[in-house]
Design a protein around this motif. Structure first.
Motif, PDB file in Angstrom:
ATOM      1  N   THR A  58       4.519  10.971   1.870  1.00 21.28           N
ATOM      2  CA  THR A  58       4.114   9.568   1.797  1.00 21.28           C
ATOM      3  C   THR A  58       4.454   8.880   3.107  1.00 21.28           C
ATOM      4  OG1 THR A  58       4.369   9.401  -0.595  1.00 21.28           O
ATOM      5  CG2 THR A  58       4.535   7.359   0.647  1.00 21.28           C
ATOM      6  N   LEU A  59       3.486   8.143   3.647  1.00 23.90           N
ATOM      7  CA  LEU A  59       3.699   7.375   4.872  1.00 23.90           C
ATOM      8  C   LEU A  59       3.769   5.893   4.526  1.00 23.90           C
ATOM      9  CD1 LEU A  59       3.691   7.463   8.109  1.00 23.90           C
ATOM     10  CD2 LEU A  59       1.319   6.691   7.868  1.00 23.90           C
ATOM     11  N   ILE A  60       4.796   5.213   5.045  1.00 24.14           N
ATOM     12  CA  ILE A  60       4.956   3.770   4.886  1.00 24.14           C
ATOM     13  C   ILE A  60       4.725   3.111   6.237  1.00 24.14           C
ATOM     14  CG2 ILE A  60       6.491   1.930   4.127  1.00 24.14           C
ATOM     15  CD1 ILE A  60       5.889   3.959   1.927  1.00 24.14           C
ATOM     16  N   PHE A  61       3.858   2.107   6.271  1.00 26.09           N
ATOM     17  CA  PHE A  61       3.591   1.358   7.504  1.00 26.09           C
ATOM     18  C   PHE A  61       3.984  -0.093   7.255  1.00 26.09           C
ATOM     19  CE2 PHE A  61       0.117  -0.710  10.259  1.00 26.09           C
ATOM     20  CZ  PHE A  61       0.979  -0.812  11.347  1.00 26.09           C
ATOM     21  N   LEU A  62       5.026  -0.548   7.944  1.00 24.04           N
ATOM     22  CA  LEU A  62       5.543  -1.901   7.764  1.00 24.04           C
ATOM     23  C   LEU A  62       5.260  -2.755   8.990  1.00 24.04           C
ATOM     24  CD1 LEU A  62       9.007  -0.968   6.218  1.00 24.04           C
ATOM     25  CD2 LEU A  62       6.998  -1.864   4.995  1.00 24.04           C
ATOM     26  N   ARG A  63       4.795  -3.978   8.745  1.00 27.94           N
ATOM     27  CA  ARG A  63       4.565  -4.943   9.819  1.00 27.94           C
ATOM     28  C   ARG A  63       5.816  -5.780  10.045  1.00 27.94           C
ATOM     29  NH1 ARG A  63       0.187  -2.448   7.034  1.00 27.94           N
ATOM     30  NH2 ARG A  63      -1.786  -2.954   8.110  1.00 27.94           N
ATOM     31  N   PRO A  64       5.943  -6.389  11.219  1.00 29.29           N
ATOM     32  CA  PRO A  64       7.093  -7.275  11.468  1.00 29.29           C
ATOM     33  C   PRO A  64       7.143  -8.409  10.440  1.00 29.29           C
ATOM     34  CG  PRO A  64       5.969  -6.766  13.516  1.00 29.29           C
ATOM     35  CD  PRO A  64       5.108  -6.223  12.422  1.00 29.29           C
ATOM     36  N   GLY A  65       8.334  -8.641   9.897  1.00 29.44           N
ATOM     37  CA  GLY A  65       8.526  -9.722   8.948  1.00 29.44           C
ATOM     38  C   GLY A  65       8.068  -9.419   7.541  1.00 29.44           C
ATOM     39  N   GLN A  66       7.597  -8.207   7.260  1.00 26.04           N
ATOM     40  CA  GLN A  66       7.068  -7.880   5.935  1.00 26.04           C
ATOM     41  C   GLN A  66       8.214  -7.529   4.985  1.00 26.04           C
ATOM     42  OE1 GLN A  66       4.265  -4.555   5.811  1.00 26.04           O
ATOM     43  NE2 GLN A  66       3.058  -5.700   4.313  1.00 26.04           N
TER      44      GLN A  66
END
Length: 286
Positions: A58-66
């Motif tokens: 599983t790949l998690i992609f997080l944006r700044p401030g999320q």
């Protein structure tokens, strides 16, 4: 309005981390972009208040401030490859000094990675399983090895790798690939032997489908008819042979199973817009 090719990635940190349900995995937000590739499961990931299952790859992609949280059982900790980075600033990247804020504090950062408007980037999911994209898994681990092992030009190398990886990920999500094993098998045969199997009957027999069904299924899986797909392969092979061999145009036509040079030349001109001889002359001069 930015597009994905406008990115200027900067990898600020990599770590191989073991999530074990500890308190620092509670609801929080980070100041930079982050990618987490989990090597095992099960577990859960909370992003913007929604929970998603964590499985192997599983790949998690997080944006700044999320806002996000890891829900991992202490009885079954999960290893992960983590990359923290900027995507739009390689001059003064925030990922060199990343920070987290934990709930219930307000997720307001003094210095956060740049986030210009980019609809293409917005299309990338926050959670996806990469089991169907082994090349992305291999490239991801290559980025982590480069960051960890390289002594010279580490930033230049890892930043270039991440740029290529993001473009490859976008392509993998937007390019339709055939899923039916019979069509996949036939396509592989066509690609390796474009000069063979030029009849629908032969193709039907090869992949075990009725003649009336292969056209419909092939079109559904590829967006092209079998003949159109095969014709494109033959034209590309003929162009390659003209540039990479000294065969005459007549000999190339024969190898591609044309009855004579005339239908071959006509097809070639219709596909490339110029005659085979002119194509060869133009490319060999350049």
């Amino acid at each position: 309005m930015k597009k994905i090719p406008d990115m200027k990635p900067y990898v600020g940190e990599f770590m191989h981390y073991l999530y074990d349900g500890s308190s620092n995995e509670q609801l929080r937000a980070g100041s930079v972009y982050a990618l987490h590739l989990f090597l095992d499961g099960p577990g859960e990931m909370e992003i913007d208040g929604e929970r998603h299952p964590i499985e192997r790859h599983t790949l998690i992609f997080l944006r700044p401030g999320q806002p996000h949280a890891f829900h991992i059982s202490p009885d079954h900790p999960l290893p992960s490859f983590n990359i923290y980075f900027d995507l739009w600033d390689d001059e003064s990247p925030a990922s060199l000094h990343r920070s987290f804020i934990y709930a219930p504090e307000a997720f307001v950062f003094e210095h956060m990675a740049a986030m210009p408007a980019c609809p293409e980037l917005d299309e990338l999911p926050s959670v996806i399983n990469l089991r169907d994209h082994p090349q992305l898994i291999d490239t991801f681990t290559m980025i982590t090895r480069a960051y960890k092992d390289l002594e010279y030009y580490r930033s230049e190398t890892t930043n270039s790798f991440l740029y290529a990886w993001m473009l490859s990920w976008y392509n993998a999500l937007h390019v339709k690939k055939p899923q039916d094993y019979r069509i996949v098998r036939l396509i592989e045969y066509m690609q390796h032997h474009p000069e063979q199997g030029q009849s629908v009957d032969e193709w039907s027999s090869y992949c075990g489908l009725k003649r009336t069904y292969i056209h419909e299924l092939f079109l559904q899986e590829t967006g092209q008819t079998p003949r159109s797909y095969h014709h494109e392969l033959v034209m590309k092979r003929s162009a390659h042979m003209m540039l990479e061999s000294d065969l005459t145009i007549t000999e190339i036509a024969e190898k591609l199973r044309y009855s004579s040079i005339h239908p071959f030349s006509r097809h070639f001109r219709e596909y490339f817009g110029i005659s085979p001889s002119q194509y060869r002359a133009n490319h060999r001069q350049s």
